[in-house]
Design a protein around this motif. Structure first.
Motif, PDB file in Angstrom:
ATOM      1  N   CYS A   1     131.586  11.753  11.002  1.00  0.00           N
ATOM      2  CA  CYS A   1     132.524  10.635  10.854  1.00  0.00           C
ATOM      3  C   CYS A   1     132.157   9.490  11.790  1.00  0.00           C
ATOM      4  O   CYS A   1     131.664   9.697  12.887  1.00  0.00           O
ATOM      5  CB  CYS A   1     133.951  11.088  11.112  1.00  0.00           C
ATOM      6  N   LYS A   2     132.413   8.260  11.324  1.00  0.00           N
ATOM      7  CA  LYS A   2     132.213   7.068  12.150  1.00  0.00           C
ATOM      8  C   LYS A   2     133.507   6.664  12.858  1.00  0.00           C
ATOM      9  O   LYS A   2     133.486   6.185  13.982  1.00  0.00           O
ATOM     10  CB  LYS A   2     131.753   5.900  11.281  1.00  0.00           C
ATOM     11  N   LYS A   3     134.657   6.812  12.168  1.00  0.00           N
ATOM     12  CA  LYS A   3     135.922   6.323  12.713  1.00  0.00           C
ATOM     13  C   LYS A   3     136.956   7.414  12.962  1.00  0.00           C
ATOM     14  O   LYS A   3     137.745   7.299  13.895  1.00  0.00           O
ATOM     15  CB  LYS A   3     136.526   5.291  11.760  1.00  0.00           C
ATOM     16  N   GLY A   4     136.995   8.430  12.118  1.00  0.00           N
ATOM     17  CA  GLY A   4     138.023   9.448  12.287  1.00  0.00           C
ATOM     18  C   GLY A   4     137.782  10.664  11.422  1.00  0.00           C
ATOM     19  O   GLY A   4     137.049  10.605  10.444  1.00  0.00           O
ATOM     20  N   MET A   5     138.416  11.767  11.810  1.00  0.00           N
ATOM     21  CA  MET A   5     138.260  13.021  11.097  1.00  0.00           C
ATOM     22  C   MET A   5     139.576  13.782  11.130  1.00  0.00           C
ATOM     23  O   MET A   5     140.278  13.787  12.151  1.00  0.00           O
ATOM     24  CB  MET A   5     137.162  13.862  11.775  1.00  0.00           C
ATOM     25  N   ILE A   6     139.882  14.388  10.010  1.00  0.00           N
ATOM     26  CA  ILE A   6     141.029  15.288   9.936  1.00  0.00           C
ATOM     27  C   ILE A   6     140.492  16.643   9.512  1.00  0.00           C
ATOM     28  O   ILE A   6     139.781  16.753   8.513  1.00  0.00           O
ATOM     29  CB  ILE A   6     142.071  14.807   8.916  1.00  0.00           C
ATOM     30  N   ILE A   7     140.832  17.663  10.276  1.00  0.00           N
ATOM     31  CA  ILE A   7     140.423  19.023   9.949  1.00  0.00           C
ATOM     32  C   ILE A   7     141.646  19.759   9.433  1.00  0.00           C
ATOM     33  O   ILE A   7     142.630  19.937  10.161  1.00  0.00           O
ATOM     34  CB  ILE A   7     139.839  19.749  11.180  1.00  0.00           C
TER      35      ILE A   7
END
Length: 147
Positions: A98-104
């Motif tokens: 991810c460049k800006k954000g991630m949700i797991i």
């Protein structure tokens, strides 16, 4: 030996909700999951919901070397076995796209228990309890989640 179907319908439903939200916000995102049965299920659900599905859902190995502004990860596992998370190199690929954000999307008891020594478990421990958000809360706050 029997064939285990590696799908998590609850996570898939959350991934679809997050995809709808990110589409509404006009954000560039991709979905990564370690297992092909989950990848296929999510892709079919995106189609069924008339959401963008072409070039959206990948297994970890096929996404290596790529990146996106936002990544939604579906870990699938929630029981007593680490599975894919035992392979540190592949887990690293999943967590660094991810460049800006991630949700797991995952089970908190799984990450804090069986998976606590995995890269995902260590990430969760480092980020602390503020990093966790329930699926109900995501639905309530929508786009403000990413601000």
């Amino acid at each position: 030996m029997h064939n285990v179907c590696l799908q998590n319908y609850r996570e898939a439903a959350m991934v679809i909700s997050l995809s709808r939200l990110m589409k509404q916000l006009g954000w560039s995102f991709r979905i990564i999951t370690p297992y092909d049965p989950q990848r296929s299920f999510i892709e079919n659900e995106l189609k069924r919901e008339k959401l963008p599905h072409d070039d959206k859902v990948f297994n970890v190995d096929s996404f290596q070397g790529n990146e996106a502004d936002y990544i939604i990860v579906s870990l699938v596992r929630s029981g007593t076995k680490l599975g894919f998370l035992q392979e540190q190199r592949r887990a690293n690929v999943m967590l660094t796209r991810c460049k800006k954000g991630m949700i797991i999307c995952t089970s908190r008891p799984f990450v804090e228990g069986v998976a606590c020594d995995s890269l995902v478990g260590k990430l969760a421990e480092t980020l602390g309890p503020e990093a966790w958000i329930s699926s109900t809360r995501i639905a309530q706050i929508g786009g403000r989640l990413f601000k």
